[in-house]
Structures are given as C-alpha cells and as structure tokens.
Design a protein around this motif. Structure first.
Motif, PDB file in Angstrom:
ATOM      1  N   LEU A 187     -34.789  18.621 -57.164  1.00  0.00           N
ATOM      2  CA  LEU A 187     -34.284  17.440 -57.870  1.00  0.00           C
ATOM      3  C   LEU A 187     -35.430  16.632 -58.470  1.00  0.00           C
ATOM      4  N   VAL A 229     -36.057  15.788 -62.388  1.00  0.00           N
ATOM      5  CA  VAL A 229     -36.272  14.438 -62.932  1.00  0.00           C
ATOM      6  C   VAL A 229     -37.519  14.456 -63.822  1.00  0.00           C
ATOM      7  N   CYS A 254     -38.592   6.418 -66.232  1.00  0.00           N
ATOM      8  CA  CYS A 254     -39.634   5.789 -65.408  1.00  0.00           C
ATOM      9  C   CYS A 254     -40.895   6.622 -65.563  1.00  0.00           C
ATOM     10  N   MET A 271     -29.596   6.410 -55.014  1.00  0.00           N
ATOM     11  CA  MET A 271     -28.394   6.664 -55.816  1.00  0.00           C
ATOM     12  C   MET A 271     -27.388   7.534 -55.079  1.00  0.00           C
TER      13      MET A 271
HETATM   14  C1  HEC Z   1     -30.641   8.487 -70.359  1.00  0.00           C
HETATM   15  C2  HEC Z   1     -29.784   8.658 -69.204  1.00  0.00           C
HETATM   16  C3  HEC Z   1     -30.393   8.914 -67.846  1.00  0.00           C
HETATM   17  C4  HEC Z   1     -31.394   8.202 -67.212  1.00  0.00           C
HETATM   18  C5  HEC Z   1     -32.142   6.994 -67.725  1.00  0.00           C
HETATM   19  C6  HEC Z   1     -31.584   8.841 -65.924  1.00  0.00           C
HETATM   20  N1  HEC Z   1     -30.730   9.904 -65.782  1.00  0.00           N
HETATM   21 FE1  HEC Z   1     -30.631  11.177 -64.200  1.00  0.00          FE
HETATM   22  N2  HEC Z   1     -29.163  12.243 -65.137  1.00  0.00           N
HETATM   23  C7  HEC Z   1     -28.611  11.928 -66.363  1.00  0.00           C
HETATM   24  C8  HEC Z   1     -27.565  12.889 -66.691  1.00  0.00           C
HETATM   25  C9  HEC Z   1     -26.706  12.875 -67.936  1.00  0.00           C
HETATM   26  C10 HEC Z   1     -27.522  13.795 -65.603  1.00  0.00           C
HETATM   27  C11 HEC Z   1     -26.609  15.017 -65.446  1.00  0.00           C
HETATM   28  C12 HEC Z   1     -27.278  16.205 -66.096  1.00  0.00           C
HETATM   29  C13 HEC Z   1     -26.452  17.446 -65.933  1.00  0.00           C
HETATM   30  O1  HEC Z   1     -26.077  17.766 -64.799  1.00  0.00           O
HETATM   31  O2  HEC Z   1     -26.193  18.105 -66.941  1.00  0.00           O
HETATM   32  C14 HEC Z   1     -28.546  13.366 -64.652  1.00  0.00           C
HETATM   33  C15 HEC Z   1     -28.834  14.030 -63.466  1.00  0.00           C
HETATM   34  C16 HEC Z   1     -29.762  13.611 -62.553  1.00  0.00           C
HETATM   35  C17 HEC Z   1     -30.099  14.304 -61.324  1.00  0.00           C
HETATM   36  C18 HEC Z   1     -29.483  15.611 -60.844  1.00  0.00           C
HETATM   37  C19 HEC Z   1     -30.308  16.781 -61.343  1.00  0.00           C
HETATM   38  C20 HEC Z   1     -29.782  18.087 -60.838  1.00  0.00           C
HETATM   39  O3  HEC Z   1     -30.593  19.018 -60.684  1.00  0.00           O
HETATM   40  O4  HEC Z   1     -28.585  18.217 -60.586  1.00  0.00           O
HETATM   41  C21 HEC Z   1     -31.060  13.575 -60.681  1.00  0.00           C
HETATM   42  C22 HEC Z   1     -31.728  13.910 -59.366  1.00  0.00           C
HETATM   43  C23 HEC Z   1     -31.329  12.435 -61.510  1.00  0.00           C
HETATM   44  N3  HEC Z   1     -30.549  12.476 -62.633  1.00  0.00           N
HETATM   45  C24 HEC Z   1     -32.250  11.458 -61.181  1.00  0.00           C
HETATM   46  C25 HEC Z   1     -32.598  10.394 -62.013  1.00  0.00           C
HETATM   47  C26 HEC Z   1     -33.596   9.411 -61.670  1.00  0.00           C
HETATM   48  C27 HEC Z   1     -34.384   9.385 -60.370  1.00  0.00           C
HETATM   49  C28 HEC Z   1     -33.649   8.536 -62.720  1.00  0.00           C
HETATM   50  C29 HEC Z   1     -34.548   7.322 -62.865  1.00  0.00           C
HETATM   51  C30 HEC Z   1     -35.961   7.488 -62.636  1.00  0.00           C
HETATM   52  C31 HEC Z   1     -32.702   9.001 -63.728  1.00  0.00           C
HETATM   53  N4  HEC Z   1     -32.072  10.117 -63.253  1.00  0.00           N
HETATM   54  C32 HEC Z   1     -32.501   8.404 -64.975  1.00  0.00           C
HETATM   55  C33 HEC Z   1     -28.973  10.876 -67.184  1.00  0.00           C
HETATM   56  C34 HEC Z   1     -29.985   9.968 -66.938  1.00  0.00           C
END
Ligand code: HEC
Length: 99
Positions: free
Chosen positions: A63, A67, A80, A95
């Motif tokens: 994970l 990220v 970030c 989260m």
């Molecule tokens: C611009 C939008 C956005 C931001 C800002 C964002 N995320 Fe996400 N994140 C997503 C989306 C959309 C998914 C789902 C992606 C997918 O499964 O196709 C996701 C999925 C994830 C996952 C799951 C990955 C996996 O392998 O299944 C993690 C962990 C995660 N985010 C952590 C973070 C963290 C920590 C931050 C802040 C530092 C963050 N995200 C900021 C949009 C965002």
C-alpha cells in the motif's frame, strides 16, 4: 550533570512523539482528505472499514508503494510530496480505522 542531559533528552523525545500525532491529522487534512473523505473517483472512504479491508489485505508495504508510485486514478504521493514512509503508513492506518 548527566542526569540533567538525560531529562532534557527524555522531554525532547516525548514532545517529538506528540508533535508527530498532530502532524498526521494535519497532513491528512491537506492531502489524502481531498479524495478519501468523500470517496472521490472510487477512493476507499476514510473510516469505511469494509472498503479498506480488501486493500489492507495487500499488506502495508504494498500500500505504501502504491501511494508513492500512484495507483490507477490515485495520484503519486497522494498530494503529500514530503511525507515519509512512516507518515504514509500512519495516514493509511488513520483512514482504514473506524472514525
Ligand atoms: C486525488 C485524489 C486522491 C488523493 C489526494 C489521495 N488518494 Fe488515495 N486513492 C485515490 C483513489 C481514486 C483510489 C482508488 C484507486 C483504485 O483502486 O483504482 C485510492 C486508493 C488508495 C489506496 C489503496 C491502494 C491499493 O493498493 O488498493 C491507498 C493506500 C491510498 N489511496 C492512500 C492514500 C494516502 C495515504 C493519501 C494521502 C497522502 C491519498 N491516498 C491521497 C485517490 C486519492
């Protein structure tokens, strides 16, 4: 004299820990929050344990890598740009936990 130094070091260590706790909330608010608070673009929602469970099964190391590198529509570093691996881990744990 040595005792005084140790006391100073102990105080510094304790305040470093509490400062980090505050930071995680602040970091969350200015990065991950933008998408994960509302589940934008299919992002697993903060506090939605059922949405996070299949993600957590991949393992924390995977994970954190996702990220940093980005994952589908999740942008690299999740907005970030100066977060450490430990901070990403803390953000994910925040989260994935019930709010
Ligand atoms: C611009 C939008 C956005 C931001 C800002 C964002 N995320 Fe996400 N994140 C997503 C989306 C959309 C998914 C789902 C992606 C997918 O499964 O196709 C996701 C999925 C994830 C996952 C799951 C990955 C996996 O392998 O299944 C993690 C962990 C995660 N985010 C952590 C973070 C963290 C920590 C931050 C802040 C530092 C963050 N995200 C900021 C949009 C965002």
């Amino acid at each position: 004299m040595k005792k005084v130094l140790l006391a100073v070091l102990a105080v510094a260590a304790v305040s470093a820990v509490s400062a980090q706790d505050r930071d995680i909330q602040a970091l969350y608010k200015k990065s991950c929050y933008a998408c994960h608070a509302f589940g934008a673009n299919g992002a697993p929602k903060t506090g939605a344990v059922d949405q996070w469970a299949p993600r957590m099964e991949k393992g924390m190391e995977t994970l954190v890598t996702h990220v940093k590198d980005g994952f589908n529509t999740m942008p690299p570093k999740g907005l970030c740009f100066d977060c450490s691996d430990a901070e990403y881990k803390a953000l994910i744990e925040l989260m994935a936990a019930p709010q």
